[in-house]
Design a protein around this motif. Structure first.
Motif, PDB file in Angstrom:
ATOM      1  N   THR A 273      68.178  97.003  42.385  1.00 38.26           N
ATOM      2  CA  THR A 273      69.457  96.915  41.692  1.00 38.26           C
ATOM      3  C   THR A 273      69.211  96.705  40.195  1.00 38.26           C
ATOM      4  N   LYS A 274      70.238  96.924  39.389  1.00 37.11           N
ATOM      5  CA  LYS A 274      70.094  96.641  37.951  1.00 37.11           C
ATOM      6  C   LYS A 274      69.737  95.186  37.727  1.00 37.11           C
ATOM      7  N   GLU A 275      70.352  94.313  38.514  1.00 38.12           N
ATOM      8  CA  GLU A 275      70.078  92.886  38.387  1.00 38.12           C
ATOM      9  C   GLU A 275      68.615  92.587  38.674  1.00 38.12           C
ATOM     10  N   ALA A 276      68.073  93.196  39.743  1.00 39.75           N
ATOM     11  CA  ALA A 276      66.675  92.967  40.092  1.00 39.75           C
ATOM     12  C   ALA A 276      65.748  93.557  39.033  1.00 39.75           C
ATOM     13  N   ALA A 277      66.065  94.748  38.547  1.00 38.77           N
ATOM     14  CA  ALA A 277      65.231  95.385  37.525  1.00 38.77           C
ATOM     15  C   ALA A 277      65.193  94.551  36.248  1.00 38.77           C
ATOM     16  N   LYS A 278      66.341  93.997  35.888  1.00 40.49           N
ATOM     17  CA  LYS A 278      66.401  93.154  34.685  1.00 40.49           C
ATOM     18  C   LYS A 278      65.605  91.872  34.892  1.00 40.49           C
ATOM     19  N   ASN A 279      65.722  91.280  36.070  1.00 38.88           N
ATOM     20  CA  ASN A 279      64.961  90.066  36.379  1.00 38.88           C
ATOM     21  C   ASN A 279      63.465  90.336  36.383  1.00 38.88           C
ATOM     22  N   LEU A 280      63.060  91.457  36.951  1.00 37.06           N
ATOM     23  CA  LEU A 280      61.634  91.802  36.983  1.00 37.06           C
ATOM     24  C   LEU A 280      61.093  92.027  35.574  1.00 37.06           C
ATOM     25  N   ALA A 281      61.946  92.549  34.689  1.00 33.64           N
ATOM     26  CA  ALA A 281      61.531  92.735  33.294  1.00 33.64           C
ATOM     27  C   ALA A 281      61.404  91.399  32.578  1.00 33.64           C
ATOM     28  N   GLU A 282      62.374  90.519  32.793  1.00 37.56           N
ATOM     29  CA  GLU A 282      62.405  89.255  32.060  1.00 37.56           C
ATOM     30  C   GLU A 282      61.414  88.230  32.608  1.00 37.56           C
ATOM     31  N   GLU A 283      61.299  88.144  33.918  1.00 35.39           N
ATOM     32  CA  GLU A 283      60.474  87.103  34.519  1.00 35.39           C
ATOM     33  C   GLU A 283      59.075  87.571  34.884  1.00 35.39           C
ATOM     34  N   PHE A 284      58.955  88.865  35.227  1.00 34.59           N
ATOM     35  CA  PHE A 284      57.668  89.367  35.700  1.00 34.59           C
ATOM     36  C   PHE A 284      57.126  90.513  34.853  1.00 34.59           C
ATOM     37  N   TYR A 285      57.807  90.825  33.743  1.00 33.15           N
ATOM     38  CA  TYR A 285      57.279  91.735  32.732  1.00 33.15           C
ATOM     39  C   TYR A 285      57.034  93.146  33.265  1.00 33.15           C
ATOM     40  N   ARG A 286      57.957  93.624  34.075  1.00 34.89           N
ATOM     41  CA  ARG A 286      57.912  94.995  34.554  1.00 34.89           C
ATOM     42  C   ARG A 286      58.860  95.848  33.705  1.00 34.89           C
ATOM     43  N   ILE A 287      58.423  97.028  33.313  1.00 36.71           N
ATOM     44  CA  ILE A 287      59.228  97.937  32.494  1.00 36.71           C
ATOM     45  C   ILE A 287      59.991  98.869  33.432  1.00 36.71           C
ATOM     46  N   PRO A 288      61.310  98.734  33.533  1.00 33.12           N
ATOM     47  CA  PRO A 288      62.045  99.486  34.556  1.00 33.12           C
ATOM     48  C   PRO A 288      62.089 100.989  34.312  1.00 33.12           C
ATOM     49  N   THR A 289      62.191 101.725  35.407  1.00 33.14           N
ATOM     50  CA  THR A 289      62.371 103.171  35.327  1.00 33.14           C
ATOM     51  C   THR A 289      63.856 103.539  35.280  1.00 33.14           C
ATOM     52  N   ARG A 290      64.699 102.672  35.805  1.00 34.13           N
ATOM     53  CA  ARG A 290      66.132 102.955  35.756  1.00 34.13           C
ATOM     54  C   ARG A 290      66.595 103.062  34.307  1.00 34.13           C
ATOM     55  N   SER A 291      67.465 104.013  34.043  1.00 38.19           N
ATOM     56  CA  SER A 291      67.930 104.251  32.673  1.00 38.19           C
ATOM     57  C   SER A 291      69.137 103.422  32.289  1.00 38.19           C
ATOM     58  N   ASP A 292      69.645 102.617  33.216  1.00 37.90           N
ATOM     59  CA  ASP A 292      70.906 101.914  32.968  1.00 37.90           C
ATOM     60  C   ASP A 292      70.754 100.398  32.957  1.00 37.90           C
ATOM     61  N   VAL A 293      69.539  99.905  32.691  1.00 34.70           N
ATOM     62  CA  VAL A 293      69.310  98.459  32.645  1.00 34.70           C
ATOM     63  C   VAL A 293      69.486  97.996  31.196  1.00 34.70           C
ATOM     64  N   PRO A 294      70.460  97.145  30.915  1.00 33.34           N
ATOM     65  CA  PRO A 294      70.751  96.755  29.533  1.00 33.34           C
ATOM     66  C   PRO A 294      69.937  95.559  29.064  1.00 33.34           C
ATOM     67  N   ASP A 295      69.891  95.390  27.757  1.00 32.31           N
ATOM     68  CA  ASP A 295      69.374  94.167  27.126  1.00 32.31           C
ATOM     69  C   ASP A 295      67.976  93.809  27.596  1.00 32.31           C
ATOM     70  N   LEU A 296      67.081  94.773  27.527  1.00 30.84           N
ATOM     71  CA  LEU A 296      65.706  94.516  27.937  1.00 30.84           C
ATOM     72  C   LEU A 296      64.993  93.653  26.901  1.00 30.84           C
ATOM     73  N   PRO A 297      63.946  92.924  27.315  1.00 33.84           N
ATOM     74  CA  PRO A 297      63.219  92.061  26.387  1.00 33.84           C
ATOM     75  C   PRO A 297      62.653  92.820  25.189  1.00 33.84           C
ATOM     76  N   GLU A 298      62.503  92.099  24.099  1.00 37.29           N
ATOM     77  CA  GLU A 298      62.039  92.700  22.844  1.00 37.29           C
ATOM     78  C   GLU A 298      60.648  93.298  22.973  1.00 37.29           C
ATOM     79  N   TRP A 299      59.785  92.701  23.806  1.00 37.91           N
ATOM     80  CA  TRP A 299      58.422  93.229  23.928  1.00 37.91           C
ATOM     81  C   TRP A 299      58.415  94.631  24.535  1.00 37.91           C
ATOM     82  N   ILE A 300      59.474  94.973  25.272  1.00 32.44           N
ATOM     83  CA  ILE A 300      59.583  96.322  25.826  1.00 32.44           C
ATOM     84  C   ILE A 300      60.157  97.277  24.781  1.00 32.44           C
ATOM     85  N   THR A 301      61.263  96.883  24.156  1.00 31.00           N
ATOM     86  CA  THR A 301      61.957  97.796  23.251  1.00 31.00           C
ATOM     87  C   THR A 301      61.203  98.033  21.947  1.00 31.00           C
TER      88      THR A 301
END
Length: 359
Positions: free
Chosen positions: A293-321
Motif C-alpha cells: 500500500t502507499k502507507e506501507a511504501a512510505k513507512n518502508l522509505a522512512e523507517e527502513f530506507y527503501r526507495i519505492p517503485t510506486r509512482s504515487d507515494v508522496p513526501d519521500l525522505p530528503e535522502w531519496i529526493t
C-alpha cells in the motif's frame, strides 16, 4: 529488456496528497484480493531476505488486521530461489518478498511463480513489473561502495569501481559471500557486463574480479557478519546496497557512509511474487497487497530506507529526493542468462579458498 533511469526522474509526480485512512475495507486499494478478517486461510508462509526488523513488523501488523498466522524465513535471495526450486512439487512458501528482478525472472521461466496483478498496478512503471504480472517491483536498490567513516575520510575512499583494485586496499575489503546473495551476484555480474556488452567475452570481467579477490580479506556468510566486522574496523570497505547503508547509519548508528560510483551503478528492482501452488493463496494475495500500500511504501522509505517503485507515494525522505544516481545501462536478460555461469566460474576459478564464508 533494457532498463536504465535516474532515480530522481519524475519525483515531482510524488506530490499527491495521501489520505491517512489506514488499510481498511474502504481504502482505494481494498479489493476482493485483500480480503477481510475470517475470509482468508489461517496461515501464510513468507520467504524473504528483508531481515527480522522488517519481517517482524509486518508480521505483527498483518496478524492484527487479518487474524492470519504469519510464518517467515529470512535468508538470501539466491537461497530462496534454490529453496523454491527444491520445493516445486510440494511448495512450502506462499509469498516470496524481496529479491532482484533477475531472480524472479529465473523463477518465472522455471514455472515457480503464479501470476497476480495487484490493485495498484496503474502506479507501476513498466520497468518495475513483469509484463505478465508474475512479479512486481517493490523498491529500487542502487549499489554503492560502503566504508567505515571512522577508519577512512570521504577523500580517501575509492570513488569508482576500479579504484577498489588499488593494492593499498589489500585486506581492507570484506564482502558478503556472493553465491547466496542476489545483491552481490548483481554487483559481480555488473562488473563483468561492463566489457562483456561489447566483447561478448567475460574474460576482462573475470580478471577484474580476480584483482578484487586479491584485495578482499574475507567473504562473510551473511550480511550481519559483514556489517559487524566493518563496524569494528576489521575491514574498512565493502560493496553493498545503498538503502541498507543509510539504515544502518541512521537506525543502528554504525559508522557507515557510502560513495556512489562515478561511472554508474547497477540499480536493482526488488520485487514480490506469489509462489505457484501456494497452499494459502487468498492470504498470499492479501499479504502482497498489504505490504505494498502507499502507507506501507512510505513507512518502508522512512523507517527502513527503501526507495519505492510506486509512482504515487508522496513526501519521500530528503535522502531519496536529493540523491542523484547514475544507473548503469544493463540488459537484465543477459544477467538472467549468464549469471549462474559467471558465478560458477568465480566460485571455482577466482575465489581464494582460504577466504570463503568466514563465520
Amino acid at each position: 529488456m533494457k532498463y536504465s533511469k535516474r532515480l530522481y526522474v519524475s519525483l515531482w509526480t510524488l506530490a499527491a496528497v495521501i489520505l491517512v485512512s489506514g488499510c481498511n475495507a474502504k481504502n482505494e486499494e481494498a479489493g476482493v484480493s485483500e480480503g477481510k478478517k475470517g475470509e482468508l486461510e489461517d496461515k501464510i508462509v513468507v520467504y524473504s531476505p528483508h531481515g527480522k526488523d522488517i519481517l517482524a513488523k509486518y508480521e505483527k501488523q498483518f496478524e492484527a488486521k487479518y487474524g492470519v498466522d504469519v510464518e517467515w524465513l529470512d535468508m538470501g535471495s539466491q537461497e530462496i530461489l534454490d529453496r523454491v526450486r527444491s520445493e516445486k512439487n510440494n511448495p512450502q512458501a506462499d509469498v516470496w518478498w524481496g529479491a532482484p528482478s533477475t531472480n524472479f525472472n529465473q523463477a518465472k521461466a522455471e514455472g515457480l511463480l503464479a501470476a497476480y496483478k495487484p490493485t495498484y498496478s496503474d502506479n507501476l512503471d513498466e520497468g518495475f513489473r513483469d509484463p505478465e504480472w508474475y512479479w512486481t517491483g517493490t523498491s529500487q536498490t542502487p549499489e554503492v561502495i560502503m566504508y567505515n567513516s571512522k577508519e577512512l575520510s570521504k577523500e580517501e575512499v575509492p570513488q569508482d569501481w576500479n579504484e577498489l583494485l588499488d593494492p593499498k586496499w589489500k585486506d581492507e575489503i570484506i564482502i558478503r559471500y556472493p553465491l547466496a546473495s542476489g545483491t552481490m551476484r548483481t554487483i559481480f555480474s555488473a562488473m563483468i557486463y561492463r566489457t562483456y556488452k561489447e566483447t561478448k567475452d567475460p574474460k576482462e570481467g573475470y580478471d577484474w574480479l580476480k584483482k578484487l579477490d586479491q584485495n578482499t580479506k574475507e567473504y562473510s556468510a551473511n550480511p550481519e557478519l559483514m556489517y559487524n566486522k566493518i563496524a569494528k574496523g576489521e575491514g574498512s570497505l565493502s560493496v553493498w546496497a545503498m538503502p541498507d547503508v543509510v539504515m544502518l547509519k541512521e537506525n543502528k548508528k554504525y559508522p557507515f557512509e557510502f560513495v556512489i560510483p562515478e561511472s554508474g551503478t547497477p540499480v536493482l528492482t526488488e520485487g514480490i511474487a506469489i509462489v505457484e501452488g501456494a497452499k494459502h493463496p487468498k492470504a498470499a494475495e492479501a499479504f502482497y497487497e498489504f505490504v505494498n500500500t502507499k502507507e506501507a511504501a512510505k513507512n518502508l522509505a522512512e523507517e527502513f530506507y527503501r526507495i519505492p517503485t510506486r509512482s504515487d507515494v508522496p513526501d519521500l525522505p530528503e535522502w531519496i529526493t536529493s540523491t542523484e544516481i547514475k544507473a548503469m545501462d544493463i540488459d537484465w536478460n543477459v544477467f538472467q542468462e549468464k549469471g549462474d555461469e559467471w558465478m560458477k566460474h568465480w566460485d571455482e576459478n577466482i575465489k581464494s579458498g582460504d577466504k570463503e564464508i568466514k563465520e
